[in-house]
Write a protein that holds these residues in place. Structure first.
Motif, PDB file in Angstrom:
ATOM      1  N   SER A   1     -78.500  42.994 -35.044  1.00  0.00           N
ATOM      2  CA  SER A   1     -79.765  43.184 -34.341  1.00  0.00           C
ATOM      3  C   SER A   1     -80.123  41.884 -33.591  1.00  0.00           C
ATOM      4  N   VAL A   2     -79.115  41.365 -32.908  1.00  0.00           N
ATOM      5  CA  VAL A   2     -79.262  40.116 -32.137  1.00  0.00           C
ATOM      6  C   VAL A   2     -79.831  40.473 -30.772  1.00  0.00           C
ATOM      7  N   ARG A   3     -80.894  39.808 -30.387  1.00  0.00           N
ATOM      8  CA  ARG A   3     -81.574  40.190 -29.140  1.00  0.00           C
ATOM      9  C   ARG A   3     -81.493  39.115 -28.048  1.00  0.00           C
ATOM     10  N   SER A   4     -80.984  37.913 -28.389  1.00  0.00           N
ATOM     11  CA  SER A   4     -80.971  36.857 -27.364  1.00  0.00           C
ATOM     12  C   SER A   4     -79.855  35.852 -27.649  1.00  0.00           C
ATOM     13  N   ALA A   5     -79.530  35.072 -26.602  1.00  0.00           N
ATOM     14  CA  ALA A   5     -78.533  34.009 -26.770  1.00  0.00           C
ATOM     15  C   ALA A   5     -79.052  32.956 -27.757  1.00  0.00           C
ATOM     16  N   ASN A   6     -80.376  32.755 -27.771  1.00  0.00           N
ATOM     17  CA  ASN A   6     -80.937  31.790 -28.720  1.00  0.00           C
ATOM     18  C   ASN A   6     -80.732  32.245 -30.172  1.00  0.00           C
ATOM     19  N   HIS A   7     -80.813  33.551 -30.421  1.00  0.00           N
ATOM     20  CA  HIS A   7     -80.492  34.056 -31.772  1.00  0.00           C
ATOM     21  C   HIS A   7     -79.074  33.606 -32.165  1.00  0.00           C
ATOM     22  N   VAL A   8     -78.150  33.688 -31.191  1.00  0.00           N
ATOM     23  CA  VAL A   8     -76.750  33.310 -31.468  1.00  0.00           C
ATOM     24  C   VAL A   8     -76.669  31.823 -31.809  1.00  0.00           C
ATOM     25  N   THR A   9     -77.359  30.995 -31.005  1.00  0.00           N
ATOM     26  CA  THR A   9     -77.370  29.542 -31.253  1.00  0.00           C
ATOM     27  C   THR A   9     -77.857  29.252 -32.674  1.00  0.00           C
ATOM     28  N   GLN A  10     -78.988  29.839 -33.014  1.00  0.00           N
ATOM     29  CA  GLN A  10     -79.592  29.547 -34.333  1.00  0.00           C
ATOM     30  C   GLN A  10     -78.691  30.035 -35.467  1.00  0.00           C
ATOM     31  N   CYS A  11     -78.066  31.196 -35.285  1.00  0.00           N
ATOM     32  CA  CYS A  11     -77.178  31.730 -36.340  1.00  0.00           C
ATOM     33  C   CYS A  11     -75.940  30.851 -36.502  1.00  0.00           C
TER      34      CYS A  11
ATOM     35  N   ALA B   1     -71.598  36.865 -35.242  1.00  0.00           N
ATOM     36  CA  ALA B   1     -72.781  37.480 -34.616  1.00  0.00           C
ATOM     37  C   ALA B   1     -72.284  38.715 -33.898  1.00  0.00           C
ATOM     38  N   THR B   2     -72.904  39.856 -34.171  1.00  0.00           N
ATOM     39  CA  THR B   2     -72.555  41.046 -33.400  1.00  0.00           C
ATOM     40  C   THR B   2     -73.605  41.226 -32.329  1.00  0.00           C
ATOM     41  N   VAL B   3     -73.141  41.218 -31.071  1.00  0.00           N
ATOM     42  CA  VAL B   3     -74.094  41.125 -29.960  1.00  0.00           C
ATOM     43  C   VAL B   3     -73.930  42.284 -28.983  1.00  0.00           C
ATOM     44  N   PRO B   4     -75.057  42.786 -28.444  1.00  0.00           N
ATOM     45  CA  PRO B   4     -74.948  43.766 -27.356  1.00  0.00           C
ATOM     46  C   PRO B   4     -74.302  43.106 -26.135  1.00  0.00           C
ATOM     47  N   PHE B   5     -73.722  43.928 -25.246  1.00  0.00           N
ATOM     48  CA  PHE B   5     -73.022  43.382 -24.076  1.00  0.00           C
ATOM     49  C   PHE B   5     -73.965  42.528 -23.214  1.00  0.00           C
ATOM     50  N   GLY B   6     -75.218  42.954 -23.112  1.00  0.00           N
ATOM     51  CA  GLY B   6     -76.194  42.198 -22.314  1.00  0.00           C
ATOM     52  C   GLY B   6     -76.380  40.787 -22.839  1.00  0.00           C
ATOM     53  N   VAL B   7     -76.413  40.644 -24.157  1.00  0.00           N
ATOM     54  CA  VAL B   7     -76.571  39.304 -24.757  1.00  0.00           C
ATOM     55  C   VAL B   7     -75.293  38.491 -24.530  1.00  0.00           C
ATOM     56  N   LEU B   8     -74.130  39.140 -24.648  1.00  0.00           N
ATOM     57  CA  LEU B   8     -72.857  38.423 -24.430  1.00  0.00           C
ATOM     58  C   LEU B   8     -72.819  37.835 -23.020  1.00  0.00           C
ATOM     59  N   LYS B   9     -73.265  38.636 -22.037  1.00  0.00           N
ATOM     60  CA  LYS B   9     -73.267  38.140 -20.651  1.00  0.00           C
ATOM     61  C   LYS B   9     -74.226  36.954 -20.510  1.00  0.00           C
ATOM     62  N   LYS B  10     -75.383  37.033 -21.169  1.00  0.00           N
ATOM     63  CA  LYS B  10     -76.359  35.921 -21.096  1.00  0.00           C
ATOM     64  C   LYS B  10     -75.789  34.661 -21.741  1.00  0.00           C
ATOM     65  N   MET B  11     -74.949  34.835 -22.768  1.00  0.00           N
ATOM     66  CA  MET B  11     -74.359  33.670 -23.453  1.00  0.00           C
ATOM     67  C   MET B  11     -73.468  32.850 -22.520  1.00  0.00           C
ATOM     68  N   VAL B  12     -72.900  33.523 -21.493  1.00  0.00           N
ATOM     69  CA  VAL B  12     -72.008  32.813 -20.556  1.00  0.00           C
ATOM     70  C   VAL B  12     -72.812  31.995 -19.561  1.00  0.00           C
ATOM     71  N   GLN B  13     -74.061  32.442 -19.315  1.00  0.00           N
ATOM     72  CA  GLN B  13     -74.819  31.890 -18.192  1.00  0.00           C
ATOM     73  C   GLN B  13     -75.651  30.668 -18.559  1.00  0.00           C
ATOM     74  N   HIS B  14     -75.770  29.763 -17.565  1.00  0.00           N
ATOM     75  CA  HIS B  14     -76.734  28.663 -17.670  1.00  0.00           C
ATOM     76  C   HIS B  14     -77.146  28.293 -16.245  1.00  0.00           C
ATOM     77  N   PRO B  15     -78.438  28.069 -15.985  1.00  0.00           N
ATOM     78  CA  PRO B  15     -78.851  27.757 -14.610  1.00  0.00           C
ATOM     79  C   PRO B  15     -78.196  26.492 -14.068  1.00  0.00           C
ATOM     80  N   LEU B  16     -77.916  25.510 -14.933  1.00  0.00           N
ATOM     81  CA  LEU B  16     -77.282  24.273 -14.448  1.00  0.00           C
ATOM     82  C   LEU B  16     -75.818  24.520 -14.074  1.00  0.00           C
ATOM     83  N   THR B  17     -75.188  25.483 -14.746  1.00  0.00           N
ATOM     84  CA  THR B  17     -73.823  25.854 -14.361  1.00  0.00           C
ATOM     85  C   THR B  17     -73.857  26.464 -12.965  1.00  0.00           C
ATOM     86  N   ASP B  18     -74.825  27.379 -12.732  1.00  0.00           N
ATOM     87  CA  ASP B  18     -74.944  28.031 -11.415  1.00  0.00           C
ATOM     88  C   ASP B  18     -75.231  26.990 -10.326  1.00  0.00           C
TER      89      ASP B  18
END
Ligand code: G3P
Length: 224
Positions: free
Chosen positions: A175-185, A193-210
């Motif tokens: 029941s992971v809802r955010s990339a921050n949940h992943v960090t804390q876990c 961590a079992t993550v929905p696809f939407g959260v997995l995609k967010k885990m790849v992203q960072h505004p400084l990378t972009d």
């Protein structure tokens, strides 16, 4: 930390597997219903997931008595060697987990919301225990604190005498809802961590990378 994809959607699983990102998949009745799954196609669908993913694939029993859960679990385990039977944390589920473990079938004990539930799941022989974060937060409680307590409590003891093949229990933050949940876990030492696809995609992203990528591309144009 390992990542499982929390979905029954084959396209999402294929995409995430192609990134080398996932070590397993978890499904539940809601996720199967969400993709328009039909009862008589459930086993074939789990087989398709098992063919894509080289790792544990959790398929949930919807039976409510010990004997029915065991029968369900034994049938699910026949689908492929990497099937893990997902069983709810309840009295009948504990009894079924004990029986399935005796038959060598790994169980993912799901809908776990407390340390006592997790300890009982471990004693019953569960291979994986899934504390839920988001649904705990939904009732104004602290899902992350609960996962941390469960990780600490389980790691205080050796449950290998109870698990199939004497393997270590792994805690799946669910029941992971955010990339921050992943960090804390990850910081608290949850194994998976079992993550929905939407959260997995967010885990790849960072505004400084972009931003960095954009400036590199602009500067590279000057070089040409
Ligand atoms: O697979 C169980 C769990 O991850 C479900 O999550 O978001 O429906 O609470 P959610």
């Amino acid at each position: 930390m390992k990542f499982f994809l929390d979905t029954a959607d084959l396209a999402e699983i294929e995409e995430a597997a192609s990134w080398g990102a996932i070590a397993g998949v978890t499904t539940n009745p809601t996720l199967y219903a969400k993709i328009g799954g039909k009862l008589d196609e459930f086993h074939a669908h789990i087989k398709r997931i098992c063919d894509i993913v080289d790792g544990p694939v959790s398929a949930e029993s919807v039976a409510m008595t010990r004997d029915e859960i065991v029968r369900d679990g034994l049938e699910l385990a026949e689908i492929a060697p990497n099937v893990v039977v997902k069983v709810p944390t309840m009295v009948e589920g504990l009894a079924a987990t004990k029986e399935l473990a005796k038959h060598g079938v790994p169980v993912n004990m799901t809908l776990c919301f407390s340390v006592p539930q997790a300890l009982l799941a471990a004693r019953a022989g569960a291979r994986y225990i899934s504390p839920f974060i988001g649904r705990f937060d939904d009732i104004s409680d602290d899902g992350l604190a609960q996962v941390e307590n469960i990780v600490d409590a389980i790691n205080n003891y050796d449950f290998t005498a109870h698990t199939v093949k004497g393997e270590q229990i792994e805690i799946i933050a669910a029941s992971v809802r955010s990339a921050n949940h992943v960090t804390q876990c990850a910081l608290m030492g949850a194994d998976i961590a079992t993550v929905p696809f939407g959260v997995l995609k967010k885990m790849v992203q960072h505004p400084l990378t972009d931003a960095g990528l954009e400036s590199f591309m602009k500067d590279w144009e000057k070089v040409q």
